[in-house]
Design a protein around this motif. Structure first.
Motif, PDB file in Angstrom:
ATOM      1  N   GLU A  52       0.834  -1.174   0.113  1.00 26.19           N
ATOM      2  CA  GLU A  52       0.116  -0.109  -0.069  1.00 26.19           C
ATOM      3  C   GLU A  52       0.845   1.363  -0.165  1.00 26.19           C
ATOM      4  N   GLU A  53       1.877   1.181   0.669  1.00 26.28           N
ATOM      5  CA  GLU A  53       2.893   2.324   0.998  1.00 26.28           C
ATOM      6  C   GLU A  53       3.394   2.649  -0.482  1.00 26.28           C
ATOM      7  N   ILE A  54       3.753   1.606  -1.198  1.00 25.59           N
ATOM      8  CA  ILE A  54       4.623   1.724  -2.499  1.00 25.59           C
ATOM      9  C   ILE A  54       3.704   2.010  -3.547  1.00 25.59           C
ATOM     10  N   LEU A  55       2.346   1.431  -3.523  1.00 25.10           N
ATOM     11  CA  LEU A  55       1.424   2.117  -4.653  1.00 25.10           C
ATOM     12  C   LEU A  55       1.157   3.509  -4.226  1.00 25.10           C
ATOM     13  N   ALA A  56       0.757   3.878  -2.921  1.00 20.63           N
ATOM     14  CA  ALA A  56       0.471   5.329  -2.713  1.00 20.63           C
ATOM     15  C   ALA A  56       1.670   6.229  -3.019  1.00 20.63           C
ATOM     16  N   GLY A  57       2.995   5.787  -2.672  1.00 21.40           N
ATOM     17  CA  GLY A  57       3.977   6.529  -3.061  1.00 21.40           C
ATOM     18  C   GLY A  57       4.080   7.116  -4.535  1.00 21.40           C
ATOM     19  N   GLY A  58       4.507   6.094  -5.205  1.00 26.96           N
ATOM     20  CA  GLY A  58       4.545   6.006  -6.667  1.00 26.96           C
ATOM     21  C   GLY A  58       5.805   6.651  -7.151  1.00 26.96           C
ATOM     22  N   GLY A  59       6.487   7.107  -6.191  1.00 27.97           N
ATOM     23  CA  GLY A  59       7.730   7.571  -6.542  1.00 27.97           C
ATOM     24  C   GLY A  59       8.884   7.049  -6.373  1.00 27.97           C
ATOM     25  N   SER A  60       9.817   7.567  -5.374  1.00 25.70           N
ATOM     26  CA  SER A  60      11.332   7.063  -4.988  1.00 25.70           C
ATOM     27  C   SER A  60      11.073   5.882  -3.905  1.00 25.70           C
ATOM     28  N   LEU A  61      11.575   4.958  -4.660  1.00 27.77           N
ATOM     29  CA  LEU A  61      11.716   3.825  -3.333  1.00 27.77           C
ATOM     30  C   LEU A  61      12.655   4.014  -2.399  1.00 27.77           C
ATOM     31  N   ALA A  62      13.775   4.556  -2.692  1.00 26.08           N
ATOM     32  CA  ALA A  62      14.676   4.871  -1.652  1.00 26.08           C
ATOM     33  C   ALA A  62      14.051   5.695  -0.561  1.00 26.08           C
ATOM     34  N   ALA A  63      13.116   6.702  -1.044  1.00 25.63           N
ATOM     35  CA  ALA A  63      12.561   7.625   0.029  1.00 25.63           C
ATOM     36  C   ALA A  63      11.588   6.915   0.826  1.00 25.63           C
ATOM     37  N   LEU A  64      10.964   5.724   0.406  1.00 24.65           N
ATOM     38  CA  LEU A  64      10.335   4.795   1.229  1.00 24.65           C
ATOM     39  C   LEU A  64      10.868   4.231   2.271  1.00 24.65           C
ATOM     40  N   GLY A  65      12.250   3.750   1.937  1.00 25.95           N
ATOM     41  CA  GLY A  65      13.031   2.812   2.805  1.00 25.95           C
ATOM     42  C   GLY A  65      13.479   1.759   2.270  1.00 25.95           C
ATOM     43  N   VAL A  66      13.473   1.474   0.754  1.00 21.41           N
ATOM     44  CA  VAL A  66      13.779   0.637  -0.077  1.00 21.41           C
ATOM     45  C   VAL A  66      15.341   0.544  -0.052  1.00 21.41           C
ATOM     46  N   GLY A  67      16.047  -0.308   0.732  1.00 25.39           N
ATOM     47  CA  GLY A  67      17.505  -0.138   0.412  1.00 25.39           C
ATOM     48  C   GLY A  67      18.168  -1.058  -0.697  1.00 25.39           C
ATOM     49  N   SER A  68      19.439  -0.964  -0.624  1.00 25.72           N
ATOM     50  CA  SER A  68      20.194  -1.736  -1.880  1.00 25.72           C
ATOM     51  C   SER A  68      19.984  -3.172  -1.935  1.00 25.72           C
ATOM     52  N   LEU A  69      20.062  -3.902  -0.587  1.00 20.94           N
ATOM     53  CA  LEU A  69      19.788  -5.419  -0.650  1.00 20.94           C
ATOM     54  C   LEU A  69      18.339  -5.652  -1.237  1.00 20.94           C
ATOM     55  N   ALA A  70      17.387  -4.850  -0.891  1.00 20.54           N
ATOM     56  CA  ALA A  70      16.206  -5.094  -1.357  1.00 20.54           C
ATOM     57  C   ALA A  70      16.156  -4.682  -2.782  1.00 20.54           C
ATOM     58  N   VAL A  71      16.786  -3.981  -3.432  1.00 20.51           N
ATOM     59  CA  VAL A  71      16.943  -3.694  -4.862  1.00 20.51           C
ATOM     60  C   VAL A  71      17.486  -4.925  -5.572  1.00 20.51           C
ATOM     61  N   LEU A  72      18.579  -5.465  -4.973  1.00 19.22           N
ATOM     62  CA  LEU A  72      19.072  -6.673  -5.454  1.00 19.22           C
ATOM     63  C   LEU A  72      18.245  -7.962  -5.526  1.00 19.22           C
ATOM     64  N   ARG A  73      17.218  -8.023  -4.289  1.00 17.92           N
ATOM     65  CA  ARG A  73      16.089  -8.902  -4.397  1.00 17.92           C
ATOM     66  C   ARG A  73      15.247  -8.917  -5.213  1.00 17.92           C
ATOM     67  N   LEU A  74      14.989  -7.699  -5.364  1.00 14.85           N
ATOM     68  CA  LEU A  74      13.758  -7.303  -6.497  1.00 14.85           C
ATOM     69  C   LEU A  74      14.373  -7.747  -7.856  1.00 14.85           C
ATOM     70  N   ILE A  75      15.482  -7.143  -8.181  1.00 13.99           N
ATOM     71  CA  ILE A  75      16.185  -7.832  -9.451  1.00 13.99           C
ATOM     72  C   ILE A  75      15.827  -9.273  -9.580  1.00 13.99           C
TER      73      ILE A  75
END
Length: 86
Positions: free
Chosen positions: A25-48
């Motif tokens: 819900e936070e991600i969909l509502a934010g719609g912008g910077s994932l880093a600003a939402l608290g998505v860190g570099s490890l999470a980005v690697l997991r996301l990839i």
């Protein structure tokens, strides 16, 4: 997959990559910077990895225009690459 469904799916993958620390819900509502939402570099690697495993879309962290921080741009990139790879 329709654009709204893809947007929801990518948001779920992002949330899962953060171990639920950032909600869908936070991600969909934010719609912008994932880093600003608290998505860190490890999470980005997991996301990839998750985008590759679940949707067959390969993203390169270092590639120009990878759009890995802006959620809406990321969804557009995933949609474009998913269509191209079909």
């Amino acid at each position: 997959m329709s654009a709204p469904d893809l947007r929801d799916r990518v948001a779920t993958l992002v949330s899962t990559a953060t171990d639920g620390e950032v909600s869908t819900e936070e991600i969909l509502a934010g719609g912008g910077s994932l880093a600003a939402l608290g998505v860190g570099s490890l999470a980005v690697l997991r996301l990839i990895d998750a985008l590759d495993d679940e949707l067959g879309v390969q993203l390169d962290l270092d590639a120009p225009g990878s759009h890995l921080d802006d959620f809406d741009a990321l969804v557009r990139t995933v949609q474009e690459r998913a269509v191209r790879d079909d």
